[in-house]
Design a protein around this motif. Structure first.
Motif, PDB file in Angstrom:
ATOM      1  N   MET A   1      34.956  12.799  46.828  1.00  0.00           N
ATOM      2  CA  MET A   1      35.171  11.425  46.347  1.00  0.00           C
ATOM      3  C   MET A   1      33.861  10.633  46.417  1.00  0.00           C
ATOM      4  N   LYS A   2      33.683   9.752  45.451  1.00  0.00           N
ATOM      5  CA  LYS A   2      32.525   8.860  45.486  1.00  0.00           C
ATOM      6  C   LYS A   2      32.697   7.831  46.605  1.00  0.00           C
ATOM      7  N   LYS A   3      31.591   7.469  47.232  1.00  0.00           N
ATOM      8  CA  LYS A   3      31.628   6.440  48.282  1.00  0.00           C
ATOM      9  C   LYS A   3      31.449   5.064  47.635  1.00  0.00           C
ATOM     10  N   LEU A   4      32.486   4.251  47.761  1.00  0.00           N
ATOM     11  CA  LEU A   4      32.500   2.924  47.129  1.00  0.00           C
ATOM     12  C   LEU A   4      32.403   1.835  48.188  1.00  0.00           C
ATOM     13  N   LEU A   5      31.436   0.947  48.023  1.00  0.00           N
ATOM     14  CA  LEU A   5      31.341  -0.232  48.883  1.00  0.00           C
ATOM     15  C   LEU A   5      32.038  -1.384  48.164  1.00  0.00           C
ATOM     16  N   LEU A   6      33.149  -1.820  48.760  1.00  0.00           N
ATOM     17  CA  LEU A   6      34.007  -2.814  48.112  1.00  0.00           C
ATOM     18  C   LEU A   6      33.808  -4.182  48.756  1.00  0.00           C
ATOM     19  N   HIS A   7      33.130  -5.069  48.038  1.00  0.00           N
ATOM     20  CA  HIS A   7      32.985  -6.439  48.532  1.00  0.00           C
ATOM     21  C   HIS A   7      34.372  -7.079  48.633  1.00  0.00           C
ATOM     22  N   SER A   8      34.644  -7.709  49.766  1.00  0.00           N
ATOM     23  CA  SER A   8      35.928  -8.389  49.913  1.00  0.00           C
ATOM     24  C   SER A   8      35.723  -9.812  50.388  1.00  0.00           C
ATOM     25  N   THR A  15      44.087  -6.397  50.090  1.00  0.00           N
ATOM     26  CA  THR A  15      45.259  -5.505  50.251  1.00  0.00           C
ATOM     27  C   THR A  15      45.549  -4.705  48.987  1.00  0.00           C
ATOM     28  N   GLN A  16      45.756  -5.418  47.909  1.00  0.00           N
ATOM     29  CA  GLN A  16      46.145  -4.772  46.655  1.00  0.00           C
ATOM     30  C   GLN A  16      45.006  -3.923  46.080  1.00  0.00           C
ATOM     31  N   VAL A  17      43.776  -4.393  46.225  1.00  0.00           N
ATOM     32  CA  VAL A  17      42.631  -3.655  45.644  1.00  0.00           C
ATOM     33  C   VAL A  17      42.439  -2.339  46.412  1.00  0.00           C
ATOM     34  N   ILE A  18      42.565  -2.390  47.727  1.00  0.00           N
ATOM     35  CA  ILE A  18      42.490  -1.154  48.515  1.00  0.00           C
ATOM     36  C   ILE A  18      43.590  -0.200  48.062  1.00  0.00           C
ATOM     37  N   ASP A  19      44.771  -0.736  47.839  1.00  0.00           N
ATOM     38  CA  ASP A  19      45.900   0.097  47.415  1.00  0.00           C
ATOM     39  C   ASP A  19      45.603   0.807  46.085  1.00  0.00           C
ATOM     40  N   VAL A  20      44.982   0.092  45.165  1.00  0.00           N
ATOM     41  CA  VAL A  20      44.683   0.656  43.840  1.00  0.00           C
ATOM     42  C   VAL A  20      43.576   1.710  43.923  1.00  0.00           C
ATOM     43  N   LEU A  21      42.570   1.469  44.780  1.00  0.00           N
ATOM     44  CA  LEU A  21      41.363   2.313  44.767  1.00  0.00           C
ATOM     45  C   LEU A  21      41.341   3.429  45.816  1.00  0.00           C
ATOM     46  N   LYS A  22      42.221   3.352  46.788  1.00  0.00           N
ATOM     47  CA  LYS A  22      42.071   4.234  47.964  1.00  0.00           C
ATOM     48  C   LYS A  22      42.213   5.729  47.649  1.00  0.00           C
ATOM     49  N   TYR A  25      38.611   6.739  45.618  1.00  0.00           N
ATOM     50  CA  TYR A  25      37.278   6.562  46.229  1.00  0.00           C
ATOM     51  C   TYR A  25      37.364   6.645  47.753  1.00  0.00           C
ATOM     52  N   ASP A  26      36.229   6.983  48.354  1.00  0.00           N
ATOM     53  CA  ASP A  26      36.056   6.862  49.799  1.00  0.00           C
ATOM     54  C   ASP A  26      35.602   5.411  50.035  1.00  0.00           C
ATOM     55  N   LYS A  50      39.580  -7.277  59.364  1.00  0.00           N
ATOM     56  CA  LYS A  50      39.471  -6.105  60.239  1.00  0.00           C
ATOM     57  C   LYS A  50      40.846  -5.618  60.684  1.00  0.00           C
ATOM     58  N   ARG A  51      41.725  -6.545  60.965  1.00  0.00           N
ATOM     59  CA  ARG A  51      43.073  -6.168  61.422  1.00  0.00           C
ATOM     60  C   ARG A  51      43.784  -5.366  60.329  1.00  0.00           C
ATOM     61  N   TYR A  52      43.667  -5.839  59.094  1.00  0.00           N
ATOM     62  CA  TYR A  52      44.321  -5.114  57.995  1.00  0.00           C
ATOM     63  C   TYR A  52      43.673  -3.738  57.790  1.00  0.00           C
ATOM     64  N   CYS A  53      42.352  -3.704  57.809  1.00  0.00           N
ATOM     65  CA  CYS A  53      41.657  -2.434  57.571  1.00  0.00           C
ATOM     66  C   CYS A  53      41.938  -1.429  58.684  1.00  0.00           C
ATOM     67  N   ASN A  54      42.057  -1.908  59.906  1.00  0.00           N
ATOM     68  CA  ASN A  54      42.451  -1.014  61.001  1.00  0.00           C
ATOM     69  C   ASN A  54      43.809  -0.405  60.718  1.00  0.00           C
ATOM     70  N   ALA A  55      44.717  -1.223  60.217  1.00  0.00           N
ATOM     71  CA  ALA A  55      46.091  -0.761  59.960  1.00  0.00           C
ATOM     72  C   ALA A  55      46.142   0.289  58.860  1.00  0.00           C
ATOM     73  N   VAL A  56      45.258   0.184  57.891  1.00  0.00           N
ATOM     74  CA  VAL A  56      45.327   1.124  56.753  1.00  0.00           C
ATOM     75  C   VAL A  56      44.185   2.149  56.779  1.00  0.00           C
ATOM     76  N   GLY A  57      43.374   2.131  57.842  1.00  0.00           N
ATOM     77  CA  GLY A  57      42.354   3.171  57.995  1.00  0.00           C
ATOM     78  C   GLY A  57      41.167   3.049  57.069  1.00  0.00           C
ATOM     79  N   VAL A  58      40.698   1.825  56.853  1.00  0.00           N
ATOM     80  CA  VAL A  58      39.502   1.609  56.016  1.00  0.00           C
ATOM     81  C   VAL A  58      38.404   0.979  56.877  1.00  0.00           C
ATOM     82  N   LYS A  59      37.179   1.483  56.731  1.00  0.00           N
ATOM     83  CA  LYS A  59      36.048   0.948  57.513  1.00  0.00           C
ATOM     84  C   LYS A  59      35.663  -0.454  57.000  1.00  0.00           C
ATOM     85  N   VAL A  60      35.079  -1.248  57.894  1.00  0.00           N
ATOM     86  CA  VAL A  60      34.592  -2.584  57.504  1.00  0.00           C
ATOM     87  C   VAL A  60      33.147  -2.742  57.955  1.00  0.00           C
ATOM     88  N   ILE A  61      32.299  -3.199  57.057  1.00  0.00           N
ATOM     89  CA  ILE A  61      30.937  -3.624  57.411  1.00  0.00           C
ATOM     90  C   ILE A  61      30.900  -5.132  57.187  1.00  0.00           C
TER      91      ILE A  61
END
Ligand code: SF4
Length: 176
Positions: A1-8, A15-22, A25-26, A50-61
């Protein structure tokens, strides 16, 4: 999978964008939002992100709060109506930083959650994304995530995870 940096811009919009792209993409979330008025609000949105990303297993920078970068970018455009030139400059600031960071840190492409909002013009955001892509020489993944009830789904997901949903876009001018 391509590594995508998703500005949020915030947890609820992501929430919805992660759902569509997860599944395509990585994903890593990039929280760079110097436009947000008050450091307390900035930190509150970040902690919900961060709380949401922890719940769905997505990293945050996240990039520390630097409102002076926003004020420099929109100088002279403070009194523009929401959706006008001030916002275009605000989008450009955040997308350029995302693209630069992604390019310098081993990602393959970048995108943004901003188009999920019905208050934001996806044509302008995607144009800014493409112009940024040409400038930085890095791939932009275009999207209009409000389509197919995307905004409604983001509200449903935000309720499910009990996420804080702010009632203004971010900057001091959007509070007026
Ligand atoms: S209204 Fe939103 S997009 Fe427009 S300048 Fe303010 S924070 Fe940025």
């Amino acid at each position: 999978m391509k590594k995508l940096l998703l500005h949020s811009c915030c947890g609820p919009c992501s929430t919805q964008v992660i759902d569509v792209l997860k599944d395509q993409y990585d994903l890593t979330i990039f929280y760079y939002n110097p436009n947000i008025d008050t450091s307390e609000e900035f930190e509150h949105r970040l902690s919900e992100q961060k709380r949401y990303c922890n719940a769905v297993g997505v990293k945050v920078i996240d990039i520390p709060y630097q409102p002076e970068e926003y004020y420099a970018a929109i100088h002279g455009y403070e009194n523009e109506p929401e959706g006008g030139n001030r916002c275009e400059r605000c989008f450009r600031l955040r997308l350029e930083r995302t693209a630069q960071y992604a390019k310098e840190n081993g990602f393959d492409c970048f995108a943004t959650t901003l188009t999920v909002s019905p208050h934001k013009n996806s044509v302008i955001i995607n144009r800014v994304g493409k112009e940024t892509s040409e400038k930085v020489k890095f791939e932009f993944i275009e999207g209009n995530y409000k389509k197919q009830d995307g905004y409604k789904k983001s509200i449903e997901l935000s309720k499910k995870y009990n996420l804080y949903r702010q009632n203004y876009c971010g900057c001091e001018f959007s509070k007026r």
